[in-house]
Design an enzyme around this catalytic site. Structure first.
Site, PDB file in Angstrom:
ATOM      1  N   ASP A 160       0.817  -1.225   0.000  1.00 52.87           N
ATOM      2  CA  ASP A 160       0.000   0.000   0.000  1.00 52.87           C
ATOM      3  C   ASP A 160       0.847   1.271   0.000  1.00 52.87           C
ATOM      4  O   ASP A 160       2.031   1.257   0.355  1.00 52.87           O
ATOM      5  CB  ASP A 160      -0.890   0.027   1.251  1.00 52.87           C
ATOM      6  CG  ASP A 160      -2.034  -0.969   1.179  1.00 52.87           C
ATOM      7  OD1 ASP A 160      -2.012  -1.816   0.273  1.00 52.87           O
ATOM      8  OD2 ASP A 160      -2.921  -0.906   2.051  1.00 52.87           O
ATOM      9  N   ASP A 161       0.155   2.353  -0.340  1.00 46.30           N
ATOM     10  CA  ASP A 161       0.631   3.743  -0.152  1.00 46.30           C
ATOM     11  C   ASP A 161       1.683   4.216  -1.145  1.00 46.30           C
ATOM     12  O   ASP A 161       2.106   5.363  -1.094  1.00 46.30           O
ATOM     13  CB  ASP A 161       1.173   3.967   1.265  1.00 46.30           C
ATOM     14  CG  ASP A 161       0.079   3.894   2.320  1.00 46.30           C
ATOM     15  OD1 ASP A 161      -1.087   3.733   1.927  1.00 46.30           O
ATOM     16  OD2 ASP A 161       0.406   3.987   3.507  1.00 46.30           O
ATOM     17  N   HIS A 179       3.687  -2.177   3.186  1.00 49.64           N
ATOM     18  CA  HIS A 179       3.701  -0.841   2.587  1.00 49.64           C
ATOM     19  C   HIS A 179       5.020  -0.649   1.841  1.00 49.64           C
ATOM     20  O   HIS A 179       6.091  -0.728   2.459  1.00 49.64           O
ATOM     21  CB  HIS A 179       3.531   0.241   3.663  1.00 49.64           C
ATOM     22  CG  HIS A 179       2.199   0.186   4.347  1.00 49.64           C
ATOM     23  ND1 HIS A 179       1.910  -0.737   5.326  1.00 49.64           N
ATOM     24  CD2 HIS A 179       1.070   0.932   4.178  1.00 49.64           C
ATOM     25  CE1 HIS A 179       0.668  -0.559   5.753  1.00 49.64           C
ATOM     26  NE2 HIS A 179       0.134   0.446   5.068  1.00 49.64           N
ATOM     27  N   HIS A 191      -5.477   9.164   0.547  1.00 49.51           N
ATOM     28  CA  HIS A 191      -5.570   8.385   1.787  1.00 49.51           C
ATOM     29  C   HIS A 191      -6.547   8.976   2.810  1.00 49.51           C
ATOM     30  O   HIS A 191      -6.302   8.972   4.023  1.00 49.51           O
ATOM     31  CB  HIS A 191      -4.191   8.241   2.447  1.00 49.51           C
ATOM     32  CG  HIS A 191      -4.027   6.958   3.206  1.00 49.51           C
ATOM     33  ND1 HIS A 191      -4.392   6.820   4.523  1.00 49.51           N
ATOM     34  CD2 HIS A 191      -3.545   5.756   2.830  1.00 49.51           C
ATOM     35  CE1 HIS A 191      -4.130   5.597   4.935  1.00 49.51           C
ATOM     36  NE2 HIS A 191      -3.620   4.915   3.925  1.00 49.51           N
ATOM     37  N   HIS A 230      -6.034   2.846  -4.046  1.00 51.40           N
ATOM     38  CA  HIS A 230      -5.976   3.114  -2.603  1.00 51.40           C
ATOM     39  C   HIS A 230      -6.406   4.557  -2.306  1.00 51.40           C
ATOM     40  O   HIS A 230      -5.977   5.140  -1.305  1.00 51.40           O
ATOM     41  CB  HIS A 230      -4.556   2.850  -2.084  1.00 51.40           C
ATOM     42  CG  HIS A 230      -4.462   2.672  -0.593  1.00 51.40           C
ATOM     43  ND1 HIS A 230      -5.394   1.968   0.153  1.00 51.40           N
ATOM     44  CD2 HIS A 230      -3.527   3.115   0.304  1.00 51.40           C
ATOM     45  CE1 HIS A 230      -5.046   1.973   1.427  1.00 51.40           C
ATOM     46  NE2 HIS A 230      -3.919   2.674   1.551  1.00 51.40           N
TER      47      HIS A 230
END
Length: 440
Positions: A265-266, A408, A320, A316
């Site tokens: 993620d991210d 991540h 965020h 995603h």
């Protein structure tokens, strides 16, 4: 004298003929004038009809389902067409010029009648589809390719739907309905077969007969093949009851479920993401990267590299935000803007959505009904510990069949821990798959 009377008779006869012709001509002119007025009135009405038909023709299938006013408009338009046809058809005893006007107008009205009839069938078929599918089925982007029914249908309902769809004019919406009808048929047949099989093993939540390992695997495959989440959950709960007994007879059956998906993620960035990419390449593993729109903007070349390496890319959101705290327009913006950015670079639109913090609600799924929510069941806590040993420890502690591992790719410690995580999973005989293979 006789000649004189004959002349008078002839004159009188000719005069009578003239009077008759004048009367006939006046009557014809009166009828033509009245007919012309009627045709003019119907022509004006036809313009309204044509406008209504044009507006209805521009609607997509979803609009027909959710907007009841469209059905009302279609019915009113059809009544207007039939009334106009009757009015024009009743016109008689008119001259050649007016006859031609009548003929042309009648041809146009008959064409309108065919068009509005097709639209009504399309509306009816759309509403039938909506009643059968678990969600509103139709929109411009996805049509029906990702849809599935939430209930089985009777043969008579299927026959009626098949008849409505078959009679429609060939266009994109007909193709959409045909695809939906095909899915309905396939899933209906699968449900009938699955119900019959399941009842041989379990009834009223009680086991009648314990299936063999092969029989259980077959059932499990059929349940996994169901496209509707609710249906899958219903049958999966029954399978879980059977699984406990099957495992007692054959503990090795769980080995077939040793699948794991690595997700990141991210990201991406041009440091730790690249290191993760290289490690995955070393072990020939495909993973799923859930990207932020802001990072896609900053590192488009890395997005391209990840895609060209054969990895899957998910959404995603843009920056965020907790989607459950946003209104529908903001949710749409967060998701759609990221989809567009990824699609522009890769040529492929993401199908998986991983909401930040794993937070989503009905509002989120309503805004993006055609994206699948992709959560996880192993949180490595790399975002918290920033420690490679601790990250591996979480994987060891939480590992289970069909694991989706959350990491991540923006953290260097995560990139550093990946190789040991992979080695451990391999030592446990786990097979690496994409997240979309395990979501269901």
């Amino acid at each position: 004298m006789i000649k004189e009377k004959r002349k008078q008779f002839i004159l009188i006869f000719l005069l009578l003929i003239l009077i008759v012709e004048v009367v006939f001509l006046v009557r014809r002119m009166t009828l033509d004038k009245k007919a012309s007025q009627t045709l003019s009135s119907v022509t004006s009405e036809k313009k309204v009809i044509d406008q209504s038909i044009q507006e209805l023709s521009q609607q997509n299938l979803e609009n027909f389902v959710i907007n009841q006013d469209l059905l009302k408009t279609a019915n009113q338009t059809k009544d207007s067409v039939h009334q106009s046809i009757k009015t024009v058809d009743d016109i008689s005893n008119i001259s050649g010029k007016v006859k031609n006007q009548k003929k042309q107008l009648m041809l146009g009205l008959n064409k309108d009648a065919e068009t509005i009839d097709a639209i009504q069938k399309k509306i009816k078929a759309s509403q039938q589809m909506s009643a059968i599918f678990g969600t509103k089925p139709f929109n411009k982007n996805s049509l029906v390719k990702d849809l599935a029914i939430s209930q089985s249908i009777t043969q008579s309902m299927k026959d009626e739907l098949d008849s409505n769809v078959t009679s429609l004019p060939k266009d994109e919406q007909k193709a959409s309905l045909e695809a939906g009808l095909k899915q309905i048929t396939e899933q209906h047949n699968a449900l009938v077969s699955l119900d019959k099989e399941m009842k041989t093993y379990i009834q009223d939540k009680k086991i009648k007969t314990v299936p063999t390992s092969d029989q259980y695997k077959k059932l499990n495959k059929e349940v996994s093949g169901l496209k509707n989440d609710k249906l899958r959950q219903v049958y999966a709960s029954q399978l879980s009851v059977l699984q406990k007994e099957v495992i007692k007879n054959d503990p090795t059956i769980l080995n077939d479920d040793k699948k794991v998906a690595l997700t990141f993620d991210d990201g991406p960035n041009n440091t730790s993401s690249i290191q993760i990419l290289n490690t995955l390449k070393k072990y020939n593993i495909k993973a799923t990267f859930f990207m932020l729109g802001t990072m896609v903007d900053n590192y488009p070349d890395v997005v391209k590299k990840i895609h060209e390496a054969g990895h899957d890319i998910g959404n995603h959101t843009y920056d965020h935000k907790d989607l459950t705290k946003l209104d529908e327009a903001s949710i749409k913006q967060e998701i759609e803007s990221t989809n567009q950015r990824i699609e522009k670079i890769t040529g492929e639109r993401p199908t998986l959505l991983r909401p930040p913090y794993g937070a989503y609600n009905e509002r989120v799924t309503k805004v993006e009904p055609n994206m699948t929510i992709a959560l996880w069941n192993i949180d490595t806590l790399d975002w918290k510990t920033h420690n490679a040993t601790a990250i591996l420890g979480e994987v060891k502690k939480e590992l289970q069949p069909h694991s989706i591992v959350l990491m991540h790719d923006i953290h260097q410690d995560s990139a550093d821990s990946l190789e040991n995580v992979i080695k451990f999973l391999k030592s446990q005989d786990y097979t690496f798959v994409l997240a979309k293979d395990l979501i269901n």
